[in-house]
Scaffold this motif. Structure first.
Motif, mmCIF file in Angstrom:
data_model
loop_
_atom_site.group_PDB
_atom_site.id
_atom_site.type_symbol
_atom_site.label_atom_id
_atom_site.label_comp_id
_atom_site.label_asym_id
_atom_site.label_seq_id
_atom_site.Cartn_x
_atom_site.Cartn_y
_atom_site.Cartn_z
ATOM 1 N N ALA A 147 20.860 0.300 -69.876
ATOM 2 C CA ALA A 147 20.830 0.528 -71.326
ATOM 3 C C ALA A 147 21.871 -0.340 -72.032
ATOM 4 O O ALA A 147 21.606 -0.933 -73.089
ATOM 5 C CB ALA A 147 21.064 2.002 -71.638
ATOM 6 N N ALA A 148 23.063 -0.426 -71.457
ATOM 7 C CA ALA A 148 24.114 -1.260 -72.042
ATOM 8 C C ALA A 148 23.733 -2.736 -71.970
ATOM 9 O O ALA A 148 24.012 -3.507 -72.898
ATOM 10 C CB ALA A 148 25.436 -1.016 -71.321
ATOM 11 N N MET A 149 23.090 -3.137 -70.888
ATOM 12 C CA MET A 149 22.613 -4.515 -70.760
ATOM 13 C C MET A 149 21.599 -4.826 -71.851
ATOM 14 O O MET A 149 21.674 -5.867 -72.526
ATOM 15 C CB MET A 149 21.971 -4.708 -69.376
ATOM 16 N N ASP A 150 20.634 -3.917 -72.052
ATOM 17 C CA ASP A 150 19.617 -4.116 -73.087
ATOM 18 C C ASP A 150 20.248 -4.222 -74.470
ATOM 19 O O ASP A 150 19.854 -5.067 -75.292
ATOM 20 C CB ASP A 150 18.619 -2.957 -73.073
ATOM 21 N N GLU A 151 21.226 -3.361 -74.738
ATOM 22 C CA GLU A 151 21.885 -3.373 -76.048
ATOM 23 C C GLU A 151 22.629 -4.687 -76.266
ATOM 24 O O GLU A 151 22.582 -5.275 -77.357
ATOM 25 C CB GLU A 151 22.858 -2.194 -76.159
ATOM 26 N N ALA A 152 23.312 -5.171 -75.223
ATOM 27 C CA ALA A 152 24.059 -6.418 -75.344
ATOM 28 C C ALA A 152 23.130 -7.604 -75.613
ATOM 29 O O ALA A 152 23.433 -8.472 -76.448
ATOM 30 C CB ALA A 152 24.869 -6.662 -74.072
ATOM 31 N N ILE A 153 21.991 -7.636 -74.934
ATOM 32 C CA ILE A 153 21.035 -8.730 -75.144
ATOM 33 C C ILE A 153 20.440 -8.646 -76.544
ATOM 34 O O ILE A 153 20.316 -9.662 -77.249
ATOM 35 C CB ILE A 153 19.934 -8.685 -74.070
ATOM 36 N N ALA A 154 20.087 -7.437 -76.968
ATOM 37 C CA ALA A 154 19.466 -7.262 -78.286
ATOM 38 C C ALA A 154 20.420 -7.629 -79.411
ATOM 39 O O ALA A 154 19.979 -8.056 -80.487
ATOM 40 C CB ALA A 154 18.997 -5.823 -78.449
ATOM 41 N N ASN A 155 21.721 -7.471 -79.174
ATOM 42 C CA ASN A 155 22.714 -7.696 -80.228
ATOM 43 C C ASN A 155 23.419 -9.041 -80.129
ATOM 44 O O ASN A 155 24.475 -9.232 -80.755
ATOM 45 C CB ASN A 155 23.743 -6.569 -80.210
ATOM 46 N N LEU A 156 22.856 -9.976 -79.383
ATOM 47 C CA LEU A 156 23.457 -11.300 -79.328
ATOM 48 C C LEU A 156 23.412 -11.948 -80.715
ATOM 49 O O LEU A 156 22.373 -11.926 -81.380
ATOM 50 C CB LEU A 156 22.701 -12.194 -78.338
ATOM 51 N N PRO A 157 24.514 -12.522 -81.172
ATOM 52 C CA PRO A 157 24.477 -13.253 -82.448
ATOM 53 C C PRO A 157 23.438 -14.369 -82.389
ATOM 54 O O PRO A 157 23.147 -14.910 -81.309
ATOM 55 C CB PRO A 157 25.895 -13.830 -82.550
ATOM 56 N N THR B 23 17.888 -11.102 -64.825
ATOM 57 C CA THR B 23 17.075 -12.310 -64.716
ATOM 58 C C THR B 23 15.711 -12.107 -65.358
ATOM 59 O O THR B 23 15.252 -12.939 -66.149
ATOM 60 C CB THR B 23 16.916 -12.716 -63.244
ATOM 61 N N ARG B 24 15.078 -10.986 -65.043
ATOM 62 C CA ARG B 24 13.745 -10.722 -65.613
ATOM 63 C C ARG B 24 13.802 -10.603 -67.133
ATOM 64 O O ARG B 24 12.904 -11.100 -67.846
ATOM 65 C CB ARG B 24 13.172 -9.428 -65.008
ATOM 66 N N LYS B 25 14.853 -9.975 -67.652
ATOM 67 C CA LYS B 25 14.964 -9.779 -69.102
ATOM 68 C C LYS B 25 15.183 -11.107 -69.840
ATOM 69 O O LYS B 25 14.764 -11.269 -70.988
ATOM 70 C CB LYS B 25 16.101 -8.800 -69.414
#
Length: 249
Positions: free
Chosen positions: A61-71, A116-118
């Protein structure tokens, strides 16, 4: 300017890789659990060149949030460096901790394949590159290596399988498989600074900077060249010989 996504950037190979890539003209998303270390990297190299993504790679979940919130300026990923990984314990399999085994699998295998998949759609769109830090332990096993060696064999071969699956996409894929590198690796594995110092003393081991320079070289190759796998050891290390256990008779 191209963007790299580097896991395990709070120490060792990952930290050195962020510095080397920035020096070579890249932006970097630097990930890790230790906020203070990532904040120091941002302060040193500049917020326009380094974005700190603070999360534990085992937390999806934290990984998904970090990717979604990339500047926006860091969102188009040209290079994924799968560096985060660890070893825990040196006991033989029959005496090892199942908790240690699970931690290594969750970090070295599950987290790596999830991330990697994400990021694959972004890497394919950019005709980017993937560099995974495997290990010679995935090819040359040793007593007490058990799950660590198995996880690195997985990393080595998963990376080669990615190379096959990404045929025709323009994405380059490389498995870097280092031997002895002096980082926090042994301290984390044993919990002992003395054990770490004794392992590296007099061995003239490789450094995080050595591997980082190799990553920068690979990332900067012309787009029609692919390094499939690269095994590195310090001159004073080699692959060990076979052992024989003899009975009393």
């Amino acid at each position: 300017m191209k963007t790299a996504f580097v896991t395990g950037a709070t120490a060792g190979i990952g930290e050195a890789t962020v510095r080397a890539l920035v020096q070579a003209g890249w932006r970097c998303v630097a990930t890790g659990r230790r906020k203070e270390r990532l904040d120091a990297l941002v302060a040193e190299l500049g917020p326009d060149r380094v974005h700190a993504a603070i999360f534990d790679v085992r937390d999806e979940a934290a990984m998904d949030e970090a990717i979604a919130n990339l500047p926006t300026e860091f969102a188009a990923v040209d290079l994924l460096v799968n560096n985060a990984g660890l070893a825990q314990g040196l006991a033989p399999a029959q005496k090892s901790s199942l908790d240690d085994w699970q931690t290594m699998i969750d970090t070295n295998v599950t987290a790596m394949v999830r991330l990697t998949r994400k990021l694959l759609p972004r890497l394919i769109e950019r005709k980017g590159a993937i560099v995974t830090i495997g290990s010679v332990a995935g090819s040359y096993v040793y007593p007490g290596g058990n799950v660590y060696a198995g996880s690195k064999a997985f990393a080595n071969h998963f990376t080669l399988a990615l190379r096959a699956d990404l045929h025709g996409t323009g994405v380059r894929v490389t498995s870097i498989e280092p031997g002895m590198v002096e980082t926090e690796f042994t301290l984390v594995r044993t919990g002992s600074q003395q054990a770490s110092d004794e392992l590296y003393r007099g061995a003239d081991p490789m450094t995080g900077e050595d591997i980082a320079d190799t990553i920068v070289w690979i990332a900067g190759l012309p787009p029609h060249l692919n390094i499939n796998r690269l095994e590195l050891m310090p001159v004073n290390q080699d692959f060990a010989g076979f052992r024989v256990a003899r009975g009393d008779g």
